[in-house]
Each structure stands twice: as structure tokens, then as C-alpha cells.
Enzyme design. Structure first.
Site, PDB file in Angstrom:
ATOM      1  N   LYS A 129       0.841  -1.193   0.000  1.00  0.00           N
ATOM      2  CA  LYS A 129       0.000   0.000   0.000  1.00  0.00           C
ATOM      3  C   LYS A 129       0.880   1.248   0.000  1.00  0.00           C
ATOM      4  O   LYS A 129       1.963   1.260   0.595  1.00  0.00           O
ATOM      5  CB  LYS A 129      -0.902  -0.010   1.242  1.00  0.00           C
ATOM      6  CG  LYS A 129      -1.943   1.089   1.309  1.00  0.00           C
ATOM      7  CD  LYS A 129      -2.829   0.891   2.526  1.00  0.00           C
ATOM      8  CE  LYS A 129      -3.944   1.906   2.589  1.00  0.00           C
ATOM      9  NZ  LYS A 129      -4.845   1.658   3.746  1.00  0.00           N
ATOM     10  N   SER A 204      -9.388   1.813   2.692  1.00  0.00           N
ATOM     11  CA  SER A 204      -8.488   2.617   1.888  1.00  0.00           C
ATOM     12  C   SER A 204      -7.434   1.813   1.129  1.00  0.00           C
ATOM     13  O   SER A 204      -6.681   2.367   0.335  1.00  0.00           O
ATOM     14  CB  SER A 204      -7.783   3.643   2.784  1.00  0.00           C
ATOM     15  OG  SER A 204      -7.028   3.013   3.807  1.00  0.00           O
ATOM     16  N   ILE A 225      -7.527   1.015   9.887  1.00  0.00           N
ATOM     17  CA  ILE A 225      -7.849   1.779  11.099  1.00  0.00           C
ATOM     18  C   ILE A 225      -9.338   1.717  11.401  1.00  0.00           C
ATOM     19  O   ILE A 225      -9.760   1.887  12.532  1.00  0.00           O
ATOM     20  CB  ILE A 225      -7.386   3.247  10.971  1.00  0.00           C
ATOM     21  CG1 ILE A 225      -7.432   3.968  12.330  1.00  0.00           C
ATOM     22  CG2 ILE A 225      -8.210   4.009   9.935  1.00  0.00           C
ATOM     23  CD1 ILE A 225      -6.812   5.349  12.335  1.00  0.00           C
ATOM     24  N   GLY A 226     -10.141   1.436  10.366  1.00  0.00           N
ATOM     25  CA  GLY A 226     -11.575   1.298  10.574  1.00  0.00           C
ATOM     26  C   GLY A 226     -12.187   0.255   9.658  1.00  0.00           C
ATOM     27  O   GLY A 226     -13.408   0.144   9.556  1.00  0.00           O
ATOM     28  N   SER A 228      -9.902  -0.824   6.680  1.00  0.00           N
ATOM     29  CA  SER A 228      -9.247  -0.557   5.398  1.00  0.00           C
ATOM     30  C   SER A 228      -8.479  -1.722   4.804  1.00  0.00           C
ATOM     31  O   SER A 228      -8.054  -1.660   3.653  1.00  0.00           O
ATOM     32  CB  SER A 228      -8.316   0.652   5.527  1.00  0.00           C
ATOM     33  OG  SER A 228      -9.071   1.824   5.689  1.00  0.00           O
TER      34      SER A 228
END
Length: 558
Positions: A129, A204, A225-226, A228
Site C-alpha cells: 500500500k 483505503s 484503522i476502521g 481498510s
């Protein structure tokens, strides 16, 4: 200084210039939505390269370790397929062919000289990433302001992967700010879903999800983080793992919301084969990352936990199905997948009970409050260097004024207010632990529930701009629970018909229900989560393997 648009245009052109011209294909028209099979039929890959790129991670590592396949041959095959993927769904950012092939040649030379592999990931191409810094390369993370800033050293995880023998070979697309469950930015544009290009690839880590789905990489690294790692894995129909805080090193990588340490981003694998989850985690953990990153957790790879020694060696487990989170009810294909898993695990001899979620809405709200304390300023400060606008919608060609609910609102909190939200989150973690432990009375195994199986979202991959609810993944970040993604099926409009409902939890639940139109979601992958408790990576991987194997024994649709 050139305008932000000129900087972005130049960066995109530089990306295009490094693609070998002989690897270009004639892309299909925009009206071709499902492109998942095009790498197999476009004619660029040789028969041997097709065999290589269709092999799972374990098979690749065995053939590399035996010398049957060279690192150069494997890297070349995946590089060509990654470039095909780029032309189909726009999933890449940094492309460094010569550097990766030189690294692969070094590994081949070392193997030829010693007869031994360099490490447990010897010769395995790994995509990263666009957060993971690689010395000498730009890491923009979707921000125009970071164009032209070259890394002086590798991120810790990159060093570890190279020590393990891996070959980093591309970096993948992300949304500007990272804080989106979709993927688009002002430099590289939008990444689409290879199963249906009218749908999102998630975010993401959307570039990773799309690349791995097209088998342009056997294994990628995303961050979460949530949701992704898990959202793009679920949207694109591949496997993914969200480890607990600190199990995988984060040092030296770029990030959003740096300094916020209540709900942390973590790195985790995204892979097209279930074996990739264990291969990545075991290799990274055995490299002792805590000696190189002060925030890495000192917890060795525990083979007993992977063998489920304290869970009847995995012979009889108790899974709890969470049918909904009490906020919104999932779409029909998600519910069908849950029912299929329930029946499959029951037939395999495991106990399956219902999970009753508690405080999921509040956990999601607290997470957003904590992030919003400084997110708006964080984004503004980063983008202001070039005047690049902050993206407010992922709807294509839209002047839509409605801001997605997870986007930060201007105005922060006082330090005291932030502390109160963080304290409440801690209190809810204690409450959830008590809730989990209380299930011992109903599992039939003498243990609390071994894992929860639940949706990754209330819907499969949505049309671009419409993935607006992330709580099905975010609550586990707030609790710091380990969670994996595994594929179950795909949306079939003939089966997954829209079901009428008379009662709704509230207006939002009704809104989620009404957005489902079977034809719109055609071919979208349907994936679910296995959720364990904090630092339960070995156990979650093992239980995901058990669920995956059970599913593969039957093709029956429920």
C-alpha cells in the site's frame, strides 16, 4: 511552484512512462464491467506465467524453495499481470520493474550459491500500500503535497519483508487522506472493482484489493484503522487480516492522523489464497519486529495457538453468527452467505449460536468522535502546501453536497472532552470482554465463543460514492479485536431478490434497505468476517482456515 494539478499530471505521466511498452494491452471498452478473466485471455502472459500467477502462496513458496521456479521468473510473471491489472482497474501508484527484477536476481544468485532460501518468503513478490516507504521512492499516499518527497530509508516492515526474502515490486492506490472506504485521489484517480467496474474496490487499501483479486500480486500489505484491509478484501473477494495493535510493525511508514493513539492503524496481509495469511504473519512475527519498532508487541508466533490446542484442537468449535449489528440489517446476499456458513459449520460438527451485539452504535460513534478531534485540521495542513482541494465525495462527476457521515466535521474537541470519549471506549472494551466471557453458558464446549462470524458491511461492493457505513468493521478496531475476511459467494440477482420489509430499526436502516437493487450489485463478491479477541492472530487464522475448508467441501447454495 507549479499548480497542484500540474504536479499531479506530471506524476501520473512519470508513472505511465516506466511501464514497459511490450506489456501494454488493448483494454476493453468501459462498458465491459467484469474484467476478472481478461489477464487469462489477453495474450500477454505465457502459459507458464499463467501457471505461476494462478498458484497459491504455499505453492509458490515451495516451488521457489525447491528451485523449480526462479525468483526472476515469478517476479516477471506477477509484474506483467500487475501491469495488466493496472490497465483494467487503475490499481497501482509506484512501478519499479528494474529494481524488483534486480532484487529477484540477487535472490536467485544466493540460492544458486548456497542451495538455501534467503528466508521464509524467498522470492515471493509482495505489493505494498502507498504508505510503506521504500528508500529512494516517492510515497504520496494520495496527497499532491507529497509528490517529490523521496524516502531516505525503508519502513521497518519493508526491511523485515526483504530480510524474509520477499520481493517488493509495486505500490498500490489509496484514497486521499486514507480515511475512506473507497479509493480515489487527485493524482492517480479512481480504482475500480474488477468483478464489476461500476462498483467500488473498497478502501483505503482499494488498490491492493483490486490487484490481488486480478492475481496481479500473490500477497499485498494493506492498513486498517476502521476496516481498510477488510473492506477492500470483502469488496474484491479475497482474504485479508486485521491484526491487533502492534503485532505488525508500523514504524517508518506514512499515515494520516499521526499522534492519535487511541484507535491505531495496523498493517495486515491481503491475499488471494488462505495460506497467505499465515505465511505473512508467521514470517513477520518470527523476525522479532519488537527489536526494530518500539511500538511492536513482544509476542512470539505461538504454534499452540495456531493449532488451537486450548480449543479442542479445532475439532469442535463454537462460532457465533451476528446477523446484524443492531443499526442496519444487511442486504439479502449477505444474509444468504451467513446462512450458508451456519449450515456448513453445523454439518461439519461445530456448534453455531447467535451473537447479540452490544453498544455497536456507541462504539462507532466514539471512534468517529476520537478521529474527528483533529482529522479536519490534519487533512487541511497536509493539503495546504499545494492548495489541493480535500475530496468531499467519491460519487463520480458529482457536485453532491452531502458529505459521507464518516468524514470529519470542522471544529475539534477540548483535550478533556477527548479524554472522556477515550475513557468511555475503554469502559466499553471491558463491558464487551464481560459479554464475550458470559457466552460460556450457551456454547456447549465449556469455553466462551471461539469466534464471531459477521458481515464486513451491510452490503457488497457498492456503486462508487455510496459506501457510507463502516461500523461492521470499525467496532472491532475500537475493541482491538483480530478479524479476518474470507469469500463465500457472489451476488446472483436470480437468487438474491429484494425482500420486502415492514419494520425498520430507524430511517437509516430503511435507507440501507432501499439502496439494494440486485442488478446493480451483479457479480459483486460476498465475504464475511471471522472475529477473535485481542492478539488472537494465530487462532483467527486457524479458524478462518477451518471455515474456508468447510465451505469448499460443498457448492450447495442456501
Amino acid at each position: 511552484m507549479p499548480s497542484w494539478f500540474d504536479l499531479a499530471t506530471d506524476k501520473k505521466q512519470r508513472q505511465q512512462n516506466v511501464i514497459p511498452k511490450e506489456w501494454l494491452i488493448t483494454p476493453p471498452p468501459a462498458s465491459t464491467l467484469n474484467v476478472i478473466g481478461i489477464p487469462e485471455t489477453c495474450g500477454l502472459l505465457t502459459p507458464q506465467e499463467l501457471v505461476i500467477t494462478n498458484e497459491d502462496v504455499d505453492g509458490l513458496l515451495k516451488k521457489l524453495a525447491s528451485g523449480e521456479w526462479t525468483a526472476v521468473a515469478v517476479t516477471t510473471a506477477f509484474y506483467k499481470r500487475a501491469i495488466i491489472a493496472q490497465q483494467l482497474v487503475n490499481c497501482l501508484t509506484e512501478i519499479f520493474v528494474e529494481r524488483a527484477l534486480a532484487r529477484a536476481a540477487e535472490l536467485d544468485e544466493a540460492f544458486k550459491r548456497t542451495g538455501k532460501v534467503v528466508g521464509p518468503l524467498h522470492g515471493l513478490p509482495i505489493s505494498l500500500k502507498d504508505q510503506l516507504c521504500i528508500k529512494g521512492l516517492e510515497t504520496t499516499m494520495g496527497y499532491v503535497s507529497w509528490i517529490g518527497k523521496y524516502a531516505e530509508k525503508n519502513a521497518v516492515l519493508v526491511d523485515i519483508l526483504e530480510e524474509c526474502g520477499a520481493v517488493p515490486f509495486v505500490r498500490t492506490n489509496v484514497p486521499q487522506t486514507l480515511m475512506w472506504p473507497e479509493t480515489s485521489n487527485n493524482i492517480f484517480g479512481r480504482t475500480t472493482n474488477p468483478h464489476n467496474r461500476s462498483l467500488t474496490s473498497g478502501g483505503s487499501s482499494g488498490g491492493e484489493g483490486a490487484l490481488v483479486a486480478l492475481r496481479g500480486s500473490p500477497m499485498g500489505v494493506g492498513s486498517d484503522i476502521g476496516g481498510s484491509v477488510r473492506i477492500p478484501s470483502a469488496c474484491c473477494g479475497v482474504y485479508g487480516l486485521r491484526p491487533s495493535y502492534g503485532r505488525v510493525p508500523y514504524g517508518g511508514a506514512l499515515n494520516s492522523l499521526e499522534g492519535q493513539d487511541s484507535i491505531l492503524s495496523v498493517f495486515g496481509p491481503i491475499t488471494g489464497s488462505i495460506s497467505g495469511l499465515k505465511a505473512f504473519m508467521e514470517a513477520v512475527i518470527k523476525a522479532k519486529p519488537w527489536l526494530k519498532d518500539p511500538l511492536a508487541v513482544r509476542k512470539k508466533w505461538d504454534e499452540d495457538e495456531y493449532q488451537l490446542k486450548d480449543r479442542d484442537n479445532g475439532r469442535k468449535l463454537c462460532f457465533a453468527i451476528m446477523w446484524d449489528d443492531g443499526v442496519c440489517v444487511p442486504h439479502p446476499p449477505i444474509t444468504r452467505a451467513l446462512k450458508r456458513v451456519q449450515a456448513t459449520l453445523t454439518n461439519a460438527g461445530h456448534n453455531v449460536i447467535t451473537w447479540y451485539p452490544i453498544e455497536h452504535k456507541r462504539l462507532g460513534d466514539l471512534t468517529r468522535y476520537i478521529w474527528e478531534a483533529g482529522a479536519s485540521e490534519d487533512f487541511m495542513v497536509t493539503a495546504s502546501e499545494t492548495g489541493e482541494p480535500i475530496i468531499s465525495t467519491m460519487v463520480p462527476d458529482s457536485n453532491e453536497a452531502t458529505v459521507a457521515p464518516f468524514r470529519p466535521k470542522k471544529g475539534g474537541l477540548t483535550a478533556y472532552q477527548l479524554w472522556q470519549f477515550q475513557k468511555e471506549k475503554t469502559d466499553l472494551r471491558a463491558l464487551y470482554l464481560q459479554h464475550w466471557n458470559s457466552t460460556v453458558a450457551s456454547t456447549g464446549t465449556g469455553r466462551p465463543v471461539d469466534a464471531i462470524i459477521c458481515p464486513a458491511a451491510p452490503y457488497p461492493a457498492t456503486p462508487h460514492g455510496h459506501f457510507r457505513y463502516t461500523n461492521y468493521t470499525t467496532v472491532w478496531n475500537a475493541l482491538d479485536y483480530t478479524a479476518s475476511i474470507f469469500p463465500v459467494t457472489t451476488v446472483d440477482p436470480a437468487i438474491d431478490v429484494k425482500q420486502p420489509r415492514e419494520n425498520f430499526i430507524d430511517a437509516f436502516d430503511k435507507q440501507v434497505h432501499e439502496m439494494y437493487q440486485p442488478e446493480v450489485f451483479r457479480n459483486a463478491p460476498v465475504c464475511l468476517q471471522v472475529v477473535g479477541r485481542t492478539l488472537d492472530e494465530e487462532g483467527v487464522i486457524a479458524m478462518t482456515e477451518i471455515v474456508d475448508a468447510a465451505l469448499k467441501t460443498t457448492n450447495k447454495r442456501l
